[in-house]
Motif scaffolding. Structure first.
Motif, PDB file in Angstrom:
ATOM      1  N   CYS A  75       0.846  -1.193   0.000  1.00  0.00           N
ATOM      2  CA  CYS A  75       0.000   0.000   0.000  1.00  0.00           C
ATOM      3  C   CYS A  75       0.880   1.241   0.000  1.00  0.00           C
ATOM      4  N   LEU A  76       0.325   2.329  -0.497  1.00  0.00           N
ATOM      5  CA  LEU A  76       1.019   3.606  -0.567  1.00  0.00           C
ATOM      6  C   LEU A  76       0.230   4.665   0.184  1.00  0.00           C
ATOM      7  N   ASN A  77       0.931   5.545   0.896  1.00  0.00           N
ATOM      8  CA  ASN A  77       0.252   6.679   1.525  1.00  0.00           C
ATOM      9  C   ASN A  77       1.195   7.865   1.632  1.00  0.00           C
ATOM     10  N   ALA A  78       0.600   9.014   1.768  1.00  0.00           N
ATOM     11  CA  ALA A  78       1.324  10.262   2.007  1.00  0.00           C
ATOM     12  C   ALA A  78       0.915  10.748   3.402  1.00  0.00           C
ATOM     13  N   HIS A  79       0.640  12.029   3.539  1.00  0.00           N
ATOM     14  CA  HIS A  79       0.057  12.645   4.727  1.00  0.00           C
ATOM     15  C   HIS A  79       1.020  12.829   5.891  1.00  0.00           C
ATOM     16  N   GLY A  80       1.844  11.851   6.199  1.00  0.00           N
ATOM     17  CA  GLY A  80       2.706  11.937   7.378  1.00  0.00           C
ATOM     18  C   GLY A  80       3.935  12.798   7.194  1.00  0.00           C
ATOM     19  N   HIS A  81       4.249  13.143   5.932  1.00  0.00           N
ATOM     20  CA  HIS A  81       5.371  14.030   5.583  1.00  0.00           C
ATOM     21  C   HIS A  81       6.743  13.410   5.841  1.00  0.00           C
ATOM     22  N   ASN A  82       6.794  12.138   6.192  1.00  0.00           N
ATOM     23  CA  ASN A  82       8.067  11.508   6.513  1.00  0.00           C
ATOM     24  C   ASN A  82       8.240  10.192   5.753  1.00  0.00           C
ATOM     25  N   LYS A  83       9.475   9.776   5.625  1.00  0.00           N
ATOM     26  CA  LYS A  83       9.779   8.481   5.032  1.00  0.00           C
ATOM     27  C   LYS A  83       9.392   7.381   6.018  1.00  0.00           C
ATOM     28  N   ASN A  84       8.678   6.376   5.508  1.00  0.00           N
ATOM     29  CA  ASN A  84       8.284   5.285   6.385  1.00  0.00           C
ATOM     30  C   ASN A  84       7.920   4.068   5.546  1.00  0.00           C
ATOM     31  N   ALA A  85       8.172   2.909   6.080  1.00  0.00           N
ATOM     32  CA  ALA A  85       7.719   1.645   5.500  1.00  0.00           C
ATOM     33  C   ALA A  85       7.408   0.735   6.675  1.00  0.00           C
ATOM     34  N   ILE A  86       6.129   0.458   6.866  1.00  0.00           N
ATOM     35  CA  ILE A  86       5.714  -0.237   8.083  1.00  0.00           C
ATOM     36  C   ILE A  86       4.670  -1.296   7.773  1.00  0.00           C
ATOM     37  N   ASP A  87       4.798  -2.424   8.427  1.00  0.00           N
ATOM     38  CA  ASP A  87       3.815  -3.496   8.356  1.00  0.00           C
ATOM     39  C   ASP A  87       2.766  -3.197   9.424  1.00  0.00           C
ATOM     40  N   LEU A  88       1.809  -2.360   9.064  1.00  0.00           N
ATOM     41  CA  LEU A  88       0.859  -1.818  10.050  1.00  0.00           C
ATOM     42  C   LEU A  88       0.098  -2.896  10.791  1.00  0.00           C
ATOM     43  N   PHE A  89      -0.333  -3.923  10.078  1.00  0.00           N
ATOM     44  CA  PHE A  89      -1.208  -4.938  10.656  1.00  0.00           C
ATOM     45  C   PHE A  89      -0.470  -6.244  10.951  1.00  0.00           C
ATOM     46  N   GLU A  90       0.858  -6.209  10.790  1.00  0.00           N
ATOM     47  CA  GLU A  90       1.691  -7.393  11.015  1.00  0.00           C
ATOM     48  C   GLU A  90       1.175  -8.596  10.219  1.00  0.00           C
ATOM     49  N   ASP A  91       0.823  -8.314   8.961  1.00  0.00           N
ATOM     50  CA  ASP A  91       0.329  -9.367   8.081  1.00  0.00           C
ATOM     51  C   ASP A  91       1.136  -9.472   6.794  1.00  0.00           C
ATOM     52  N   GLY A  92       2.296  -8.802   6.772  1.00  0.00           N
ATOM     53  CA  GLY A  92       3.160  -8.873   5.610  1.00  0.00           C
ATOM     54  C   GLY A  92       2.910  -7.826   4.553  1.00  0.00           C
ATOM     55  N   ILE A  93       1.885  -6.993   4.734  1.00  0.00           N
ATOM     56  CA  ILE A  93       1.572  -5.942   3.761  1.00  0.00           C
ATOM     57  C   ILE A  93       2.201  -4.632   4.232  1.00  0.00           C
ATOM     58  N   LEU A  94       3.194  -4.144   3.503  1.00  0.00           N
ATOM     59  CA  LEU A  94       3.867  -2.907   3.880  1.00  0.00           C
ATOM     60  C   LEU A  94       3.099  -1.688   3.380  1.00  0.00           C
ATOM     61  N   TYR A  95       3.080  -0.656   4.210  1.00  0.00           N
ATOM     62  CA  TYR A  95       2.584   0.669   3.834  1.00  0.00           C
ATOM     63  C   TYR A  95       3.798   1.570   3.659  1.00  0.00           C
ATOM     64  N   TYR A  96       3.969   2.078   2.444  1.00  0.00           N
ATOM     65  CA  TYR A  96       5.079   2.980   2.145  1.00  0.00           C
ATOM     66  C   TYR A  96       4.576   4.423   2.206  1.00  0.00           C
ATOM     67  N   GLU A  97       5.132   5.184   3.136  1.00  0.00           N
ATOM     68  CA  GLU A  97       4.780   6.600   3.260  1.00  0.00           C
ATOM     69  C   GLU A  97       5.892   7.440   2.655  1.00  0.00           C
ATOM     70  N   VAL A  98       5.517   8.355   1.759  1.00  0.00           N
ATOM     71  CA  VAL A  98       6.504   9.186   1.083  1.00  0.00           C
ATOM     72  C   VAL A  98       6.631  10.524   1.816  1.00  0.00           C
ATOM     73  N   PRO A  99       7.850  11.079   1.920  1.00  0.00           N
ATOM     74  CA  PRO A  99       8.004  12.390   2.559  1.00  0.00           C
ATOM     75  C   PRO A  99       7.312  13.490   1.754  1.00  0.00           C
ATOM     76  N   CYS A 100       7.040  14.602   2.416  1.00  0.00           N
ATOM     77  CA  CYS A 100       6.459  15.747   1.722  1.00  0.00           C
ATOM     78  C   CYS A 100       7.486  16.310   0.738  1.00  0.00           C
ATOM     79  N   MET A 101       6.995  17.097  -0.217  1.00  0.00           N
ATOM     80  CA  MET A 101       7.870  17.597  -1.270  1.00  0.00           C
ATOM     81  C   MET A 101       8.917  18.576  -0.743  1.00  0.00           C
ATOM     82  N   GLN A 102       8.650  19.198   0.387  1.00  0.00           N
ATOM     83  CA  GLN A 102       9.645  20.093   0.977  1.00  0.00           C
ATOM     84  C   GLN A 102      10.977  19.385   1.182  1.00  0.00           C
ATOM     85  N   LYS A 103      10.921  18.075   1.464  1.00  0.00           N
ATOM     86  CA  LYS A 103      12.137  17.304   1.747  1.00  0.00           C
ATOM     87  C   LYS A 103      12.808  16.779   0.482  1.00  0.00           C
ATOM     88  N   LYS A 104      12.197  17.081  -0.677  1.00  0.00           N
ATOM     89  CA  LYS A 104      12.788  16.763  -1.974  1.00  0.00           C
ATOM     90  C   LYS A 104      13.135  15.279  -2.088  1.00  0.00           C
TER      91      LYS A 104
END
Length: 227
Positions: free
Chosen positions: A179-208
């Motif tokens: 899964c992909l998400n934004a909103h948090g403004h930070n780099k992140n890759a987390i198995d939110l539900f501990e089921d093997g599905i990673l959520y990739y959070e992309v940093p905000c554009m300010q961080k280039k």
């Protein structure tokens, strides 16, 4: 979306960029466009939402004009800031529906409005009717799935009363990759539900920063780009 589907039809290797939260960072977004336009191996770009800061027409138009300089197709997911004031209506006029899907090769991308807080829980967010329709559609060639959204489960925007139900439903789609998400403004890759599905959070554009995902028949790879 039709350009993406046309350009990626029958391709075995799909490569796309993921960005998010460009609100107010116009110069940085221009730099991103210039940077990625130097590549010739990216099929399309997904913007994870928050094009605008205050939901103003001119904000959407300024960012649209910058993104239109991309040499590859792009799609935009609605963010919580995009919902402010009359932003919902302006977003639909400029960028399209708040829930949509498209095919790239054998991968279905399901892009969802998850900004429940901005709708005061009076609107179905996430829209399970839309998700069910996508599941039952039985799109020809659909072998893998990627789900993209602005706000991920367990953040303040998401309707966390249905977070676990949401996860169980999207896992029913063929071969959910991640899964992909934004909103948090930070780099992140987390198995939110501990089921093997990673959520990739992309940093905000300010961080280039932006991500490049490459999907082959055997695997996928994520590359973090700093420009």
């Amino acid at each position: 979306m039709s350009l993406i589907e046309q350009n990626c039809r029958n391709k075995e290797t799909i490569r796309f960029a993921f960005i998010g939260d460009t609100q107010r960072w116009y110069d940085e977004t221009e730099d991103f466009v210039n940077h990625i336009n130097q590549r010739n191996d990216v099929d399309f770009v997904i913007h994870g939402g928050d094009v605008a800061d205050f939901g103003l027409t001119k904000e959407f138009m300024w960012m649209r004009d910058i993104l239109n300089r991309l040499t590859m197709p792009y799609v935009v997911i609605i963010g919580n800031h995009d919902c402010l004031a009359n932003g919902k209506q302006i977003f639909r006029t400029i960028f399209g529906e708040e829930n949509f899907s498209f095919m790239a090769g054998n991968i279905k991308f399901i892009c969802l409005n998850t900004n429940a807080l901005e709708y005061e829980y009076s609107h179905p967010v996430p829209d399970f009717s839309f998700i069910e329709k996508e599941y039952r559609e039985n799109t020809p060639g659909h072998e893998r799935t990627i789900v993209a959204m602005h706000a991920r489960p367990f953040c303040e925007q998401f309707n966390n009363n249905v977070a676990y139900i949401f996860q169980e439903i999207i896992k029913q789609f063929p071969d959910l990759q991640f899964c992909l998400n934004a909103h948090g403004h930070n780099k992140n890759a987390i198995d939110l539900f501990e089921d093997g599905i990673l959520y990739y959070e992309v940093p905000c554009m300010q961080k280039k920063h932006y991500y490049i995902f490459t999907l082959t028949p055997e695997k996928y790879e994520m590359e973090e780009i700093i420009f």
